[in-house]
Scaffold this active site. Sequence first.
Site, PDB file in Angstrom:
ATOM      1  N   CYS A 112      22.999  41.827  31.878  1.00  0.00           N
ATOM      2  CA  CYS A 112      23.314  40.147  31.681  1.00  0.00           C
ATOM      3  C   CYS A 112      24.355  39.952  30.799  1.00  0.00           C
ATOM      4  O   CYS A 112      25.244  39.132  30.737  1.00  0.00           O
ATOM      5  CB  CYS A 112      22.404  39.498  32.106  1.00  0.00           C
ATOM      6  SG  CYS A 112      21.054  39.381  30.821  1.00  0.00           S
ATOM      7  N   ASP A 172      28.031  32.915  36.375  1.00  0.00           N
ATOM      8  CA  ASP A 172      27.555  34.024  36.255  1.00  0.00           C
ATOM      9  C   ASP A 172      27.912  35.372  36.725  1.00  0.00           C
ATOM     10  O   ASP A 172      27.953  35.531  37.885  1.00  0.00           O
ATOM     11  CB  ASP A 172      25.913  33.945  36.768  1.00  0.00           C
ATOM     12  CG  ASP A 172      24.833  34.910  36.212  1.00  0.00           C
ATOM     13  OD1 ASP A 172      25.538  35.892  35.541  1.00  0.00           O
ATOM     14  OD2 ASP A 172      23.712  34.675  36.596  1.00  0.00           O
ATOM     15  N   HIS A 197      17.737  35.688  30.889  1.00  0.00           N
ATOM     16  CA  HIS A 197      18.863  35.925  31.492  1.00  0.00           C
ATOM     17  C   HIS A 197      20.018  35.193  31.281  1.00  0.00           C
ATOM     18  O   HIS A 197      19.549  34.068  30.586  1.00  0.00           O
ATOM     19  CB  HIS A 197      18.809  35.565  33.046  1.00  0.00           C
ATOM     20  CG  HIS A 197      20.028  35.781  33.840  1.00  0.00           C
ATOM     21  ND1 HIS A 197      20.496  37.217  33.976  1.00  0.00           N
ATOM     22  CD2 HIS A 197      20.644  35.025  34.765  1.00  0.00           C
ATOM     23  CE1 HIS A 197      21.286  36.981  34.677  1.00  0.00           C
ATOM     24  NE2 HIS A 197      21.720  35.956  35.444  1.00  0.00           N
TER      25      HIS A 197
END
Length: 451
Positions: A276, A358, A335
């Site tokens: 991530c 994202d 995250h």
Amino acid sequence: MAYPPEISRIDANKLKNGQEHRTQGMRGKELFLRRGQLFSITLYFYNRGSEEKFDSLRLTAQTGPYPSQQAGTLIQFPVTRLRDNTWSAEVEGDSINPLTLTICTSVKASIGRYSMYLEGIYRGNTKSYYLGDFILLFNPWCSEDDVFLEDEDLRQEYVMTEHGLLYQGSKDFIVTTPWNFGQFEDGIGEICLKILDMNPNYLKNPSLDCSKRGDPVYVSRVISAMINSNDDQGVIESSWDELFTNGANPSTWNGSVTILRLWHNSGCRPVRYGQCWVLAGVMCTVMRCLGIPARVVTNFESAHDTNFSLTVDEYYDETGKKLEPPQGDSVWNFHVWIECWMSRKDLRPGYDGWQVLDPTPQEISGGTYCCGPAPVKAVKEGDVDVDYDVAFVFTEVNGDVISWVLRDGGVEKGEVDTLTIGKSISTKSVGSSLRDDITDQYKYKEGNYNS
């Protein structure tokens, strides 16, 4: 018969234009310009006397493989007088050799590579000249641009700064990681345009895709999908295994430039591997390069809701042993995503500002692995019906953890934990290396929600 003069040299005034457009750090053969802003070019002619003038001049700017006026990708306009924030031009001064043109682009124009042509009538004969290519970017300095950011310190941090900090670890032990965004390094601008040109929308219908590139909502959604490689020839292949066969351990990356160059130089083969924070760091580079203000954000104790229930469901047997959830809900130590600054004219008023995007491939949105732009204000207010993917982001920072106990073939609801999810949401502070806790931008304190 008098022949129209030929151009002997074109001076793109790269230093002056680059300084005024704040693109002087972007190295490449073409001009990098920000839309809605003036720039100038100077033309030097052969065979032209000082008294000879063109009867009329007209400019044409075009982008994409199938430019058309209807799509807004082919624009023709006279060289008469300048008008703010729209395609217009005028001759600067009285000199006709050299001839200096001052040009303004539209603040709504599609970003990308443009070719420009000048057409003039000289002694009754029409002559067309190719003036070169330029690359048009979003303009956070222009008040009419959808990405306008009023504060200069914020523009410097979120558009111009090439080095930053990412946050990893856990809520009790936050680790700071330096990251080189490098959005102005050699070739990165061209690579960012290549990413746009490799997206499936462009490959399917390039004319339509190019016509939409004036909208930062559309562009950011495309880039969110293209940073991961799940549906396309995206930049990064993700892996959450401990064995990173035939690729790099994600923890070895410390910047975006090498990854972007590897992708480009390999013929757009995905780079192995990323997680991530790597995907977020690379996306931040691309957005800053394209002129959209961007920052990297870390959410600690981040929920992953796979069935869009707005909860994280955990399952236990009667002895208290935790079981694998059937639908794969989970809570991650941390995250990382990014936020981009833009107005949301596609929504009802109230959702301008920071938007969550994202690139980590978690769930499908609109048929592809992408997420956002989700207005941070909508996340805080729990407006889960707002585009795009607000419900998913809301659960990441605000979901309840529900325990379910399997008894005699049935399922019994156990404890509900409303406090665990979404801790110490962090980004780098403006103008310093301190960590800025922005949790209050995402959520009210427990019990203080607006009704």
